[in-house]
Write a protein that holds these residues in place. Structure first.
Motif, PDB file in Angstrom:
ATOM      1  N   VAL A   1       0.800  -1.136   0.025  1.00  0.00           N
ATOM      2  CA  VAL A   1      -0.028  -0.006  -0.094  1.00  0.00           C
ATOM      3  C   VAL A   1       0.945   1.311   0.187  1.00  0.00           C
ATOM      4  O   VAL A   1       0.366   2.374   0.008  1.00  0.00           O
ATOM      5  N   GLN A   2       2.161   0.992  -0.118  1.00  0.00           N
ATOM      6  CA  GLN A   2       3.112   2.509  -0.051  1.00  0.00           C
ATOM      7  C   GLN A   2       2.535   3.205  -1.054  1.00  0.00           C
ATOM      8  O   GLN A   2       2.582   2.874  -2.482  1.00  0.00           O
ATOM      9  N   LYS A   3       2.634   4.514  -0.963  1.00  0.00           N
ATOM     10  CA  LYS A   3       2.215   5.495  -1.920  1.00  0.00           C
ATOM     11  C   LYS A   3       3.567   5.844  -2.523  1.00  0.00           C
ATOM     12  O   LYS A   3       4.806   6.065  -1.913  1.00  0.00           O
ATOM     13  N   GLU A   4       3.690   6.006  -3.998  1.00  0.00           N
ATOM     14  CA  GLU A   4       4.687   6.573  -4.753  1.00  0.00           C
ATOM     15  C   GLU A   4       4.885   7.938  -4.184  1.00  0.00           C
ATOM     16  O   GLU A   4       4.041   8.586  -3.962  1.00  0.00           O
ATOM     17  N   LYS A   5       6.430   8.499  -4.393  1.00  0.00           N
ATOM     18  CA  LYS A   5       6.626   9.644  -4.251  1.00  0.00           C
ATOM     19  C   LYS A   5       5.961  10.592  -5.260  1.00  0.00           C
ATOM     20  O   LYS A   5       6.253  10.412  -6.394  1.00  0.00           O
ATOM     21  N   GLU A   6       5.702  11.741  -4.734  1.00  0.00           N
ATOM     22  CA  GLU A   6       5.074  12.775  -5.590  1.00  0.00           C
ATOM     23  C   GLU A   6       6.306  13.725  -6.185  1.00  0.00           C
ATOM     24  O   GLU A   6       6.217  14.142  -7.356  1.00  0.00           O
ATOM     25  N   SER A   7       7.315  13.979  -5.393  1.00  0.00           N
ATOM     26  CA  SER A   7       8.195  14.949  -5.729  1.00  0.00           C
ATOM     27  C   SER A   7       9.614  14.563  -5.272  1.00  0.00           C
ATOM     28  O   SER A   7       9.667  13.599  -4.324  1.00  0.00           O
ATOM     29  N   PHE A   8      10.464  15.391  -5.690  1.00  0.00           N
ATOM     30  CA  PHE A   8      11.951  15.239  -4.857  1.00  0.00           C
ATOM     31  C   PHE A   8      12.390  16.466  -4.892  1.00  0.00           C
ATOM     32  O   PHE A   8      12.055  17.694  -5.362  1.00  0.00           O
ATOM     33  N   SER A   9      13.844  16.713  -4.128  1.00  0.00           N
ATOM     34  CA  SER A   9      14.348  18.047  -4.053  1.00  0.00           C
ATOM     35  C   SER A   9      15.411  18.204  -5.265  1.00  0.00           C
ATOM     36  O   SER A   9      15.798  17.203  -5.566  1.00  0.00           O
ATOM     37  N   ILE A  10      15.414  19.299  -5.372  1.00  0.00           N
ATOM     38  CA  ILE A  10      16.452  19.774  -6.669  1.00  0.00           C
ATOM     39  C   ILE A  10      17.767  19.519  -6.096  1.00  0.00           C
ATOM     40  O   ILE A  10      18.792  19.242  -6.645  1.00  0.00           O
ATOM     41  N   ALA A  11      18.012  19.742  -4.644  1.00  0.00           N
ATOM     42  CA  ALA A  11      19.233  19.402  -3.829  1.00  0.00           C
ATOM     43  C   ALA A  11      19.748  17.733  -4.249  1.00  0.00           C
ATOM     44  O   ALA A  11      20.953  17.548  -3.960  1.00  0.00           O
ATOM     45  N   ASP A  12      18.611  16.919  -4.405  1.00  0.00           N
ATOM     46  CA  ASP A  12      19.030  15.459  -4.954  1.00  0.00           C
ATOM     47  C   ASP A  12      19.611  15.307  -6.241  1.00  0.00           C
ATOM     48  O   ASP A  12      19.918  14.361  -6.517  1.00  0.00           O
ATOM     49  N   VAL A  13      19.523  16.341  -6.960  1.00  0.00           N
ATOM     50  CA  VAL A  13      20.034  16.218  -8.256  1.00  0.00           C
ATOM     51  C   VAL A  13      21.522  16.742  -8.517  1.00  0.00           C
ATOM     52  O   VAL A  13      22.035  17.713  -8.025  1.00  0.00           O
TER      53      VAL A  13
ATOM     54  N   GLU B   1      18.057  30.027 -14.148  1.00  0.00           N
ATOM     55  CA  GLU B   1      18.192  29.021 -13.085  1.00  0.00           C
ATOM     56  C   GLU B   1      17.236  28.410 -12.686  1.00  0.00           C
ATOM     57  O   GLU B   1      16.088  28.721 -12.193  1.00  0.00           O
ATOM     58  N   VAL B   2      17.182  27.017 -12.819  1.00  0.00           N
ATOM     59  CA  VAL B   2      16.076  26.018 -12.031  1.00  0.00           C
ATOM     60  C   VAL B   2      16.573  26.080 -10.660  1.00  0.00           C
ATOM     61  O   VAL B   2      17.391  25.279  -9.953  1.00  0.00           O
ATOM     62  N   SER B   3      15.686  26.768  -9.725  1.00  0.00           N
ATOM     63  CA  SER B   3      15.993  26.799  -8.426  1.00  0.00           C
ATOM     64  C   SER B   3      14.833  26.550  -7.331  1.00  0.00           C
ATOM     65  O   SER B   3      15.229  26.514  -6.345  1.00  0.00           O
ATOM     66  N   SER B   4      13.852  26.058  -7.936  1.00  0.00           N
ATOM     67  CA  SER B   4      12.626  25.442  -7.106  1.00  0.00           C
ATOM     68  C   SER B   4      13.205  24.156  -6.219  1.00  0.00           C
ATOM     69  O   SER B   4      13.965  23.331  -6.629  1.00  0.00           O
ATOM     70  N   GLU B   5      12.869  24.216  -4.943  1.00  0.00           N
ATOM     71  CA  GLU B   5      13.345  23.238  -4.115  1.00  0.00           C
ATOM     72  C   GLU B   5      12.477  21.864  -4.107  1.00  0.00           C
ATOM     73  O   GLU B   5      13.097  20.871  -4.245  1.00  0.00           O
ATOM     74  N   THR B   6      11.272  22.083  -4.720  1.00  0.00           N
ATOM     75  CA  THR B   6      10.460  20.782  -4.969  1.00  0.00           C
ATOM     76  C   THR B   6      10.176  20.728  -6.383  1.00  0.00           C
ATOM     77  O   THR B   6       9.876  21.623  -7.327  1.00  0.00           O
ATOM     78  N   VAL B   7      10.341  19.604  -6.890  1.00  0.00           N
ATOM     79  CA  VAL B   7      10.507  18.947  -8.260  1.00  0.00           C
ATOM     80  C   VAL B   7       9.553  17.886  -8.203  1.00  0.00           C
ATOM     81  O   VAL B   7       9.942  17.036  -7.513  1.00  0.00           O
ATOM     82  N   PHE B   8       8.256  18.247  -8.928  1.00  0.00           N
ATOM     83  CA  PHE B   8       7.256  17.097  -9.116  1.00  0.00           C
ATOM     84  C   PHE B   8       7.579  15.910 -10.112  1.00  0.00           C
ATOM     85  O   PHE B   8       8.032  16.389 -11.229  1.00  0.00           O
ATOM     86  N   TYR B   9       7.320  14.854  -9.842  1.00  0.00           N
ATOM     87  CA  TYR B   9       7.439  13.838 -10.969  1.00  0.00           C
ATOM     88  C   TYR B   9       6.183  13.950 -11.889  1.00  0.00           C
ATOM     89  O   TYR B   9       5.218  14.727 -11.602  1.00  0.00           O
ATOM     90  N   LYS B  10       6.020  13.614 -13.140  1.00  0.00           N
ATOM     91  CA  LYS B  10       4.947  13.761 -14.066  1.00  0.00           C
ATOM     92  C   LYS B  10       3.698  13.340 -13.825  1.00  0.00           C
ATOM     93  O   LYS B  10       2.839  14.089 -14.084  1.00  0.00           O
TER      94      LYS B  10
ATOM     95  N   ILE C   1      14.157  18.793 -16.707  1.00  0.00           N
ATOM     96  CA  ILE C   1      13.570  19.425 -15.486  1.00  0.00           C
ATOM     97  C   ILE C   1      13.116  20.895 -15.892  1.00  0.00           C
ATOM     98  O   ILE C   1      14.027  21.359 -16.488  1.00  0.00           O
ATOM     99  N   VAL C   2      11.769  21.068 -15.706  1.00  0.00           N
ATOM    100  CA  VAL C   2      11.510  22.423 -16.364  1.00  0.00           C
ATOM    101  C   VAL C   2      10.801  23.198 -15.258  1.00  0.00           C
ATOM    102  O   VAL C   2      10.092  22.701 -14.390  1.00  0.00           O
ATOM    103  N   GLN C   3      11.154  24.522 -15.089  1.00  0.00           N
ATOM    104  CA  GLN C   3      10.478  25.517 -14.092  1.00  0.00           C
ATOM    105  C   GLN C   3       9.743  26.621 -14.724  1.00  0.00           C
ATOM    106  O   GLN C   3      10.137  27.099 -15.615  1.00  0.00           O
TER     107      GLN C   3
END
Length: 168
Positions: A20-32, A43-52, A118-120
């Motif tokens: 039942v684990q839910k898939e993550k909706e987003s990740f941090s730009i710091a992880d890239v 510059e792409v600077s948003s902290e939250t990056v959503f998956y498609k 990744i698009v902002q």
């Protein structure tokens, strides 16, 4: 016998909890690892990056005229073959968004189909006119027959990008 039944009941419970684990909706730009991407535009600077898949859900909640500032990651389905002045990017549920670039101020490479990006910028819903749909089909290198088959305007998920990262 009761112990065996109790064992299988407990095992079934544990297995069902894990599925039942839910898939993550987003990740941090710091992880890239930004050195693995080429930057176009701002510059792409948003902290939250959503998956498609998560961005597709956000588009479904928009009405024509609404906009949201958002950053998301996906793959490129198509790109302008003339200049790289637009791209179509995959969303969940077999949908896509038309990405254009702020103030016509930058372009992306013309050979990035299937690349990760990744698009902002700003997501919005619009209606694309018949004339523009035919122009876009021409830019994409479609045949005269395919262009002539376009006969009606279309509700379009659109995106005005401030910056784009393309994975190398």
């Amino acid at each position: 016998m009761k112990k065996i039944t109790l064992f299988f009941a407990g095992l079934s419970f544990l297995v069902s909890c894990n599925s039942v684990q839910k898939e993550k909706e987003s990740f941090s730009i710091a992880d890239v690892t930004l050195s693995q991407y080429d930057n176009f535009g701002g510059e792409v600077s948003s902290e939250t990056v959503f998956y498609k898949d998560a961005i597709a859900e956000k588009y479904e909640n928009l009405s024509e005229g609404d906009t949201i500032d958002i950053t998301f990651s996906s793959t490129v389905n198509d790109v302008c073959k003339a200049k790289g002045c637009w791209m179509k990017v995959a969303l969940g549920n077999d949908q896509e968004t038309m990405v254009k670039f702020k103030d016509y101020g930058f372009f992306v490479p013309k050979d990035i189909e299937n690349d990760t990006i990744i698009v902002q910028g700003k997501a919005y819903v619009s209606e694309t006119s018949l004339e523009e749909l035919r122009h876009l089909a021409s830019d994409a290198g479609k045949s005269e027959t395919e262009i002539a088959a376009i006969t009606a305007p279309k509700k379009t998920y659109s995106f005005m990008a401030d910056g784009v990262l393309v994975k190398q």
